[in-house]
Structures are given as structure tokens and as C-alpha cells.
Design a protein around this motif. Structure first.
Motif, PDB file in Angstrom:
ATOM      1  N   UNK A   1      61.784  42.656  46.501  1.00 54.44           N
ATOM      2  CA  UNK A   1      62.589  43.344  45.493  1.00 54.44           C
ATOM      3  C   UNK A   1      63.284  44.536  46.123  1.00 54.44           C
ATOM      4  N   UNK A   2      64.456  44.843  45.604  1.00 57.35           N
ATOM      5  CA  UNK A   2      65.183  46.028  46.059  1.00 57.35           C
ATOM      6  C   UNK A   2      65.275  47.073  44.953  1.00 57.35           C
ATOM      7  N   UNK A   3      64.318  47.037  44.041  1.00 56.06           N
ATOM      8  CA  UNK A   3      64.238  48.027  42.969  1.00 56.06           C
ATOM      9  C   UNK A   3      63.009  48.921  43.188  1.00 56.06           C
ATOM     10  N   UNK A   4      63.159  50.182  42.829  1.00 55.96           N
ATOM     11  CA  UNK A   4      62.059  51.149  42.936  1.00 55.96           C
ATOM     12  C   UNK A   4      61.505  51.180  44.362  1.00 55.96           C
ATOM     13  N   UNK A   5      62.397  51.279  45.322  1.00 57.47           N
ATOM     14  CA  UNK A   5      62.012  51.271  46.729  1.00 57.47           C
ATOM     15  C   UNK A   5      61.650  52.697  47.169  1.00 57.47           C
ATOM     16  N   UNK A   6      60.440  52.904  47.705  1.00 60.01           N
ATOM     17  CA  UNK A   6      60.079  54.249  48.197  1.00 60.01           C
ATOM     18  C   UNK A   6      60.967  54.665  49.365  1.00 60.01           C
ATOM     19  N   UNK A   7      61.112  55.960  49.545  1.00 59.89           N
ATOM     20  CA  UNK A   7      61.916  56.467  50.642  1.00 59.89           C
ATOM     21  C   UNK A   7      61.420  55.991  52.002  1.00 59.89           C
ATOM     22  N   UNK A   8      62.335  55.632  52.874  1.00 57.43           N
ATOM     23  CA  UNK A   8      61.975  55.177  54.199  1.00 57.43           C
ATOM     24  C   UNK A   8      61.793  53.680  54.317  1.00 57.43           C
ATOM     25  N   UNK A   9      61.933  52.960  53.208  1.00 53.15           N
ATOM     26  CA  UNK A   9      61.765  51.499  53.222  1.00 53.15           C
ATOM     27  C   UNK A   9      63.073  50.828  52.787  1.00 53.15           C
ATOM     28  N   UNK A  10      63.227  49.555  53.195  1.00 50.04           N
ATOM     29  CA  UNK A  10      64.424  48.787  52.863  1.00 50.04           C
ATOM     30  C   UNK A  10      64.236  47.908  51.634  1.00 50.04           C
ATOM     31  N   UNK A  11      63.014  47.744  51.199  1.00 46.25           N
ATOM     32  CA  UNK A  11      62.723  46.902  50.045  1.00 46.25           C
ATOM     33  C   UNK A  11      61.246  46.928  49.745  1.00 46.25           C
ATOM     34  N   UNK A  12      60.870  46.183  48.709  1.00 48.09           N
ATOM     35  CA  UNK A  12      59.471  46.116  48.277  1.00 48.09           C
ATOM     36  C   UNK A  12      58.988  44.678  48.396  1.00 48.09           C
ATOM     37  N   UNK A  13      57.896  44.490  49.116  1.00 48.61           N
ATOM     38  CA  UNK A  13      57.256  43.186  49.282  1.00 48.61           C
ATOM     39  C   UNK A  13      56.232  43.035  48.159  1.00 48.61           C
ATOM     40  N   UNK A  14      56.616  42.346  47.085  1.00 47.57           N
ATOM     41  CA  UNK A  14      55.807  42.286  45.866  1.00 47.57           C
ATOM     42  C   UNK A  14      54.879  41.077  45.887  1.00 47.57           C
ATOM     43  N   UNK A  15      53.606  41.331  45.657  1.00 47.48           N
ATOM     44  CA  UNK A  15      52.612  40.273  45.462  1.00 47.48           C
ATOM     45  C   UNK A  15      52.140  40.377  44.017  1.00 47.48           C
ATOM     46  N   UNK A  16      52.630  39.477  43.171  1.00 42.75           N
ATOM     47  CA  UNK A  16      52.308  39.508  41.745  1.00 42.75           C
ATOM     48  C   UNK A  16      51.216  38.486  41.442  1.00 42.75           C
ATOM     49  N   UNK A  17      50.130  38.962  40.851  1.00 46.06           N
ATOM     50  CA  UNK A  17      49.015  38.105  40.427  1.00 46.06           C
ATOM     51  C   UNK A  17      48.939  38.200  38.915  1.00 46.06           C
ATOM     52  N   UNK A  18      49.239  37.090  38.213  1.00 48.17           N
ATOM     53  CA  UNK A  18      49.339  37.103  36.750  1.00 48.17           C
ATOM     54  C   UNK A  18      48.214  36.253  36.153  1.00 48.17           C
ATOM     55  N   UNK A  19      47.344  36.877  35.374  1.00 43.56           N
ATOM     56  CA  UNK A  19      46.197  36.224  34.746  1.00 43.56           C
ATOM     57  C   UNK A  19      46.581  35.883  33.315  1.00 43.56           C
TER      58      UNK A  19
ATOM     59  N   UNK B   1      34.667  32.886  49.905  1.00 42.52           N
ATOM     60  CA  UNK B   1      35.814  33.639  49.423  1.00 42.52           C
ATOM     61  C   UNK B   1      36.012  34.895  50.244  1.00 42.52           C
ATOM     62  N   UNK B   2      37.025  35.641  49.885  1.00 35.93           N
ATOM     63  CA  UNK B   2      37.359  36.858  50.636  1.00 35.93           C
ATOM     64  C   UNK B   2      38.414  37.635  49.870  1.00 35.93           C
ATOM     65  N   UNK B   3      38.694  38.828  50.357  1.00 37.75           N
ATOM     66  CA  UNK B   3      39.811  39.594  49.830  1.00 37.75           C
ATOM     67  C   UNK B   3      41.109  38.875  50.160  1.00 37.75           C
ATOM     68  N   UNK B   4      42.066  38.927  49.241  1.00 34.74           N
ATOM     69  CA  UNK B   4      43.346  38.277  49.477  1.00 34.74           C
ATOM     70  C   UNK B   4      44.185  39.072  50.465  1.00 34.74           C
ATOM     71  N   UNK B   5      44.728  38.365  51.437  1.00 33.75           N
ATOM     72  CA  UNK B   5      45.760  38.944  52.278  1.00 33.75           C
ATOM     73  C   UNK B   5      47.010  39.098  51.413  1.00 33.75           C
ATOM     74  N   UNK B   6      47.786  40.148  51.655  1.00 38.22           N
ATOM     75  CA  UNK B   6      48.968  40.402  50.839  1.00 38.22           C
ATOM     76  C   UNK B   6      49.879  39.175  50.809  1.00 38.22           C
ATOM     77  N   UNK B   7      50.197  38.726  49.613  1.00 38.38           N
ATOM     78  CA  UNK B   7      51.081  37.588  49.439  1.00 38.38           C
ATOM     79  C   UNK B   7      50.388  36.253  49.341  1.00 38.38           C
ATOM     80  N   UNK B   8      49.076  36.197  49.587  1.00 40.58           N
ATOM     81  CA  UNK B   8      48.356  34.920  49.601  1.00 40.58           C
ATOM     82  C   UNK B   8      48.117  34.397  48.186  1.00 40.58           C
ATOM     83  N   UNK B   9      48.137  33.079  48.052  1.00 42.79           N
ATOM     84  CA  UNK B   9      47.777  32.432  46.795  1.00 42.79           C
ATOM     85  C   UNK B   9      46.253  32.336  46.720  1.00 42.79           C
ATOM     86  N   UNK B  10      45.632  32.700  45.594  1.00 44.51           N
ATOM     87  CA  UNK B  10      44.162  32.697  45.520  1.00 44.51           C
ATOM     88  C   UNK B  10      43.535  31.338  45.804  1.00 44.51           C
TER      89      UNK B  10
END
Length: 240
Positions: A80-98, A184-193
Motif C-alpha cells: 500500500x502507498x497510503x499512511x506511509x511512515x517517513x523514510x519508507x516508500x510504501x507499506x508491506x501489509x499482512x492482513x489476517x481476517x478472522x 506450528x510457529x509464529x507467522x513470518x510476515x506475509x505468510x498464509x497460516x
């Protein structure tokens, strides 16, 4: 391109009335305009998914609901290129919807004011098909049509955090087989459960498994000191 990683865990409830109409909330959208969505939204810090689902539905629709079943988990990984913190070019969003199934027990239809939605309504599927809607609607209704889901146990709300406490957020995914083996384990960013559970069974037990629908979504909070906590949302799956 330097991307800021953002994990967003959210919870939604699909409610239907006696005429088969669905309770929906209209997201205000961006330049494309408003779009219908499932009632629900992002969890507050340290909130349990069940607690967050009920709170969000009340805020967006005015209804008090009870949860009947956990239907499934949908994930999305995008830039995403919305709500990007300073110093970054974009946001790498990992959305988990229950996604839950529930029913209304009180309240009255009320539109949210000053939030991320502007309308709430009961719509038939035919009416919904003629309206713009976010992709979560199709994904959620697929889960809804796929079976009754797993019954949800009552849950006591967790108190909100005092101000100034830093939250370290994580998501973990675990699977349990009919023989009791768990991996099981902690999810790596972007991984499907489900993919993560399959990989961990292969690594830890040396065998391939089929991952079914999730049977539980819970959370825990671990103190890390006077001004920080670790908040873990855990997804548990049945495997065969």
C-alpha cells in the motif's frame, strides 16, 4: 524500494435475518468511493478476536450480537502507498481476517459517525451483487456457505491497556492431527497460516498434511516489563 511492514489482524461477523438478508457495513473507501464490507474491523491492542468482533459490529451497525461459530481465516498480502511512515516508500501489509457467524440479540440499526464506515444495512445477496463491495465480502460468504463452522465459547473481555504501554504484536498458527501431534510457529510476515502449518508439520514431523478450517482463534498477553507487552493472536487448525 524500502517498505514498512504492517501486520493488521481484524475480526468480522456475518449475521443473517429470517429473510436471508445479510448485515453489512459500508466502508467509506478512498478515491473509488464507498464499498460494502462485512461488519467488523481491526482489533484494538491486546484485544481477543471474539471481543474485537463484537465491539466492531456494535460500533458499525448499532447491534449487539452473539457469536455462533468460527467460520475461517482469510489472509491478504499487498503493498500500500497510503499512511506511509517517513523514510519508507510504501507499506508491506499482512492482513489476517478472522470471520465468525453470529446473530443479533439487541440494539437497533445505527450508522457509524466519524469512523471508517458511514452506513449499515440488511441486504439480500441480489442487492449486494449490484453494489460495489470489498473482496472480503466474497471471501467471507464463501466461508459462510462452506459449513456451520466451529462453535465459539463465551469469552470475558480483556481490559484495555493503560496509556503509554508499547505492544509487540504477533500471530502464530498451529495444527493438531487426529493422533494428537501438534506443530506450528509464529507467522513470518506475509505468510498464509495454513501454508505455515503445513510447512511446520513437514519440518517437525516429516510428513505432509491437509489443513482444515481453523477450530479456534484466541490471544494471549505476556508482560515484557513496566512499559511493554507481547500480544500474540493464535490460530489453531485441525489437520489430517
Amino acid at each position: 524500494m524500502t517498505l514498512f511492514p504492517r501486520l493488521r489482524v481484524s475480526a468480522y461477523v456475518i449475521c443473517a435475518d429470517g429473510d436471508g438478508r445479510l448485515l453489512l457495513s459500508r466502508w467509506i473507501g478512498y478515491e473509488d468511493g464507498p464499498q460494502w464490507s462485512l461488519a467488523g474491523g481491526g482489533l484494538d491492542p491486546v484485544e481477543d478476536p471474539r471481543q474485537g468482533a463484537l465491539r466492531e459490529v456494535f460500533e458499525e451497525t448499532g447491534y449487539v450480537v452473539e457469536l455462533d461459530a468460527l467460520l475461517g481465516v482469510d489472509t491478504e498480502h499487498f503493498v500500500s502507498h497510503r499512511h506511509v511512515p517517513g523514510g519508507y516508500d510504501g507499506v508491506d501489509v499482512h492482513a489476517v481476517r478472522i470471520v465468525y457467524r453470529g446473530h443479533v440479540v439487541g440494539g437497533e440499526l445505527t450508522h457509524e459517525v466519524g469512523g471508517t464506515s458511514d452506513l449499515a444495512a440488511w441486504l439480500t445477496r441480489e442487492e449486494l451483487a449490484a453494489e460495489p463491495a470489498v473482496s472480503l465480502v466474497k471471501a467471507g460468504l464463501t466461508l459462510y456457505d462452506d459449513g456451520d463452522g466451529v462453535p465459539v465459547a463465551p469469552h470475558e473481555p480483556r481490559p484495555a491497556l493503560p496509556g503509554g504501554v508499547r505492544v509487540e504484536q504477533r500471530v502464530a498458527a498451529y495444527g493438531t492431527g487426529p493422533d494428537g501431534d501438534t506443530a506450528g510457529a509464529l507467522l513470518v510476515h506475509g505468510a498464509d497460516p495454513a501454508d505455515a502449518v503445513r510447512a511446520e508439520f513437514r519440518t517437525q514431523h516429516g510428513r505432509d498434511v491437509t489443513v482444515g478450517r481453523p477450530r479456534d482463534a484466541s490471544s494471549s498477553v505476556e508482560p515484557l516489563g513496566d512499559d511493554a507487552v507481547r500480544w500474540t493472536v493464535r490460530l489453531d487448525y485441525d489437520v489430517s
